[in-house]
Design a protein around this motif. Structure first.
Motif, mmCIF file in Angstrom:
data_model
loop_
_atom_site.group_PDB
_atom_site.id
_atom_site.type_symbol
_atom_site.label_atom_id
_atom_site.label_comp_id
_atom_site.label_asym_id
_atom_site.label_seq_id
_atom_site.Cartn_x
_atom_site.Cartn_y
_atom_site.Cartn_z
ATOM 1 N N SER A 174 39.464 49.437 38.600
ATOM 2 C CA SER A 174 40.634 49.838 39.381
ATOM 3 C C SER A 174 41.485 50.783 38.556
ATOM 4 O O SER A 174 41.471 50.758 37.331
ATOM 5 N N PHE A 175 42.208 51.612 39.261
ATOM 6 C CA PHE A 175 43.158 52.508 38.632
ATOM 7 C C PHE A 175 44.313 52.667 39.606
ATOM 8 O O PHE A 175 44.111 53.066 40.758
ATOM 9 N N LEU A 176 45.505 52.330 39.140
ATOM 10 C CA LEU A 176 46.688 52.298 39.998
ATOM 11 C C LEU A 176 46.376 51.445 41.220
ATOM 12 O O LEU A 176 46.072 50.276 41.080
ATOM 13 N N PHE A 177 46.391 52.018 42.437
ATOM 14 C CA PHE A 177 46.122 51.215 43.630
ATOM 15 C C PHE A 177 44.672 51.306 44.084
ATOM 16 O O PHE A 177 44.246 50.596 44.970
ATOM 17 N N MET A 178 43.898 52.205 43.496
ATOM 18 C CA MET A 178 42.493 52.365 43.858
ATOM 19 C C MET A 178 41.677 51.226 43.256
ATOM 20 O O MET A 178 41.655 51.044 42.040
ATOM 21 N N GLY A 179 41.038 50.448 44.106
ATOM 22 C CA GLY A 179 40.207 49.346 43.631
ATOM 23 C C GLY A 179 41.001 48.165 43.097
ATOM 24 O O GLY A 179 40.480 47.391 42.303
ATOM 25 N N PHE A 180 42.243 48.012 43.522
ATOM 26 C CA PHE A 180 43.095 46.938 43.023
ATOM 27 C C PHE A 180 42.370 45.591 43.122
ATOM 28 O O PHE A 180 41.737 45.285 44.110
ATOM 29 N N GLY A 181 42.456 44.791 42.071
ATOM 30 C CA GLY A 181 41.841 43.472 42.059
ATOM 31 C C GLY A 181 40.429 43.458 41.487
ATOM 32 O O GLY A 181 39.782 42.410 41.453
ATOM 33 N N HIS A 182 39.955 44.598 41.039
ATOM 34 C CA HIS A 182 38.608 44.684 40.473
ATOM 35 C C HIS A 182 38.708 44.910 38.971
ATOM 36 O O HIS A 182 39.667 45.512 38.508
ATOM 37 N N PRO A 183 37.754 44.483 38.197
ATOM 38 C CA PRO A 183 36.592 43.717 38.625
ATOM 39 C C PRO A 183 36.987 42.292 39.021
ATOM 40 O O PRO A 183 37.783 41.657 38.350
ATOM 41 N N ASN A 184 36.394 41.837 40.123
ATOM 42 C CA ASN A 184 36.686 40.486 40.594
ATOM 43 C C ASN A 184 35.661 39.512 40.001
ATOM 44 O O ASN A 184 34.774 39.905 39.242
ATOM 45 N N GLN A 185 35.775 38.255 40.343
ATOM 46 C CA GLN A 185 34.911 37.230 39.757
ATOM 47 C C GLN A 185 33.435 37.492 40.041
ATOM 48 O O GLN A 185 32.587 37.316 39.163
ATOM 49 N N THR A 186 33.112 37.941 41.243
ATOM 50 C CA THR A 186 31.720 38.252 41.588
ATOM 51 C C THR A 186 31.176 39.360 40.695
ATOM 52 O O THR A 186 30.044 39.287 40.204
ATOM 53 N N GLU A 187 31.989 40.382 40.451
ATOM 54 C CA GLU A 187 31.554 41.507 39.615
ATOM 55 C C GLU A 187 31.411 41.086 38.147
ATOM 56 O O GLU A 187 30.490 41.533 37.464
ATOM 57 N N VAL A 188 32.279 40.217 37.698
ATOM 58 C CA VAL A 188 32.158 39.692 36.335
ATOM 59 C C VAL A 188 30.855 38.905 36.222
ATOM 60 O O VAL A 188 30.098 39.055 35.256
ATOM 61 N N GLU A 189 30.570 38.090 37.221
ATOM 62 C CA GLU A 189 29.332 37.304 37.216
ATOM 63 C C GLU A 189 28.104 38.215 37.247
ATOM 64 O O GLU A 189 27.094 37.922 36.598
ATOM 65 N N GLU A 190 28.159 39.321 37.981
ATOM 66 C CA GLU A 190 27.048 40.279 37.999
ATOM 67 C C GLU A 190 26.823 40.868 36.606
ATOM 68 O O GLU A 190 25.684 41.014 36.154
ATOM 69 N N ALA A 191 27.902 41.221 35.918
ATOM 70 C CA ALA A 191 27.791 41.760 34.562
ATOM 71 C C ALA A 191 27.192 40.724 33.616
ATOM 72 O O ALA A 191 26.354 41.055 32.766
ATOM 73 N N VAL A 192 27.573 39.484 33.769
ATOM 74 C CA VAL A 192 27.034 38.406 32.936
ATOM 75 C C VAL A 192 25.543 38.226 33.212
ATOM 76 O O VAL A 192 24.742 38.091 32.271
ATOM 77 N N ARG A 193 25.140 38.248 34.467
ATOM 78 C CA ARG A 193 23.709 38.128 34.803
ATOM 79 C C ARG A 193 22.912 39.281 34.197
ATOM 80 O O ARG A 193 21.825 39.091 33.659
ATOM 81 N N PHE A 194 23.450 40.498 34.294
ATOM 82 C CA PHE A 194 22.818 41.678 33.704
ATOM 83 C C PHE A 194 22.610 41.452 32.207
ATOM 84 O O PHE A 194 21.522 41.656 31.674
ATOM 85 N N ALA A 195 23.652 41.004 31.523
ATOM 86 C CA ALA A 195 23.575 40.789 30.079
ATOM 87 C C ALA A 195 22.581 39.688 29.731
ATOM 88 O O ALA A 195 21.796 39.831 28.788
ATOM 89 N N CYS A 196 22.592 38.618 30.483
ATOM 90 C CA CYS A 196 21.676 37.506 30.215
ATOM 91 C C CYS A 196 20.224 37.930 30.413
ATOM 92 O O CYS A 196 19.347 37.538 29.631
ATOM 93 N N ARG A 197 19.965 38.739 31.430
ATOM 94 C CA ARG A 197 18.597 39.258 31.634
ATOM 95 C C ARG A 197 18.161 40.092 30.442
ATOM 96 O O ARG A 197 17.059 39.938 29.936
ATOM 97 N N LEU A 198 19.036 40.983 30.001
ATOM 98 C CA LEU A 198 18.680 41.877 28.905
ATOM 99 C C LEU A 198 18.617 41.177 27.556
ATOM 100 O O LEU A 198 17.884 41.602 26.672
ATOM 101 N N ALA A 199 19.374 40.134 27.396
ATOM 102 C CA ALA A 199 19.418 39.448 26.098
ATOM 103 C C ALA A 199 18.042 38.969 25.662
ATOM 104 O O ALA A 199 17.764 38.907 24.481
ATOM 105 N N GLY A 200 17.180 38.706 26.605
ATOM 106 C CA GLY A 200 15.822 38.284 26.291
ATOM 107 C C GLY A 200 14.847 39.444 26.185
ATOM 108 O O GLY A 200 13.670 39.239 25.913
ATOM 109 N N LYS A 201 15.326 40.686 26.362
ATOM 110 C CA LYS A 201 14.468 41.866 26.373
ATOM 111 C C LYS A 201 14.928 42.932 25.389
ATOM 112 O O LYS A 201 14.709 44.112 25.635
#
Length: 143
Positions: free
Chosen positions: A111-138
């Protein structure tokens, strides 16, 4: 086990939020590049940062310029971007110029100013964590 590191640069605390969540999932301390962390040998380095005016923070670019391609084998980018369309191209180019393989990039809504307010949200944080966990083994493989 592969040695994993996590660094971040932040103006709005979004990248810190993402890096901290990834660090908790991987049991690795996320480090702010402003504190000039010393990494040592790393198999996979997660670089978390936002885009501001289409570019990564100067502190993050400076940190990446100082990385040793002989010590860091591969990197993964986690990017917060208001448009959710642009990646950390300058960071990627710097890494590749040092012979550091970029194994993937996760781009989440920021988000920047009012564009995308509230992001990254919990779902997006969880997506980033899943991405990292997948790669951590590779570490070292292209994703």
């Amino acid at each position: 086990m592969d040695k994993i590191g996590i660094v971040y640069a932040t103006m709005t605390k979004h990248s810190q939020k993402l890096a901290t969540a990834i660090g908790q999932a991987l049991n690795v301390k996320a480090e702010n590049v402003k504190k000039s962390p010393v990494l040592g040998d790393i198999d996979l380095l997660f670089i978390v940062g936002g885009l501001y005016g289409g570019e990564s923070m100067p502190e993050l670019l400076g940190f990446v310029k100082g990385l040793d391609g002989g010590s860091v084998k591969s990197a993964a980018l986690v990017t917060s971007c208001a448009s959710k369309k642009q990646g950390q191209n300058s960071v990627r180019a710097l890494l590749e110029s040092k012979g550091i393989t970029v194994v993937g990039e996760s781009i989440c809504q920021g988000s920047f100013l009012f564009m995308g307010f509230g992001h990254p949200n919990q779902t997006e944080v969880e997506e980033a964590v899943r991405f990292a966990c997948r790669l951590a083994g590779k570490a070292g493989e292209t994703a």
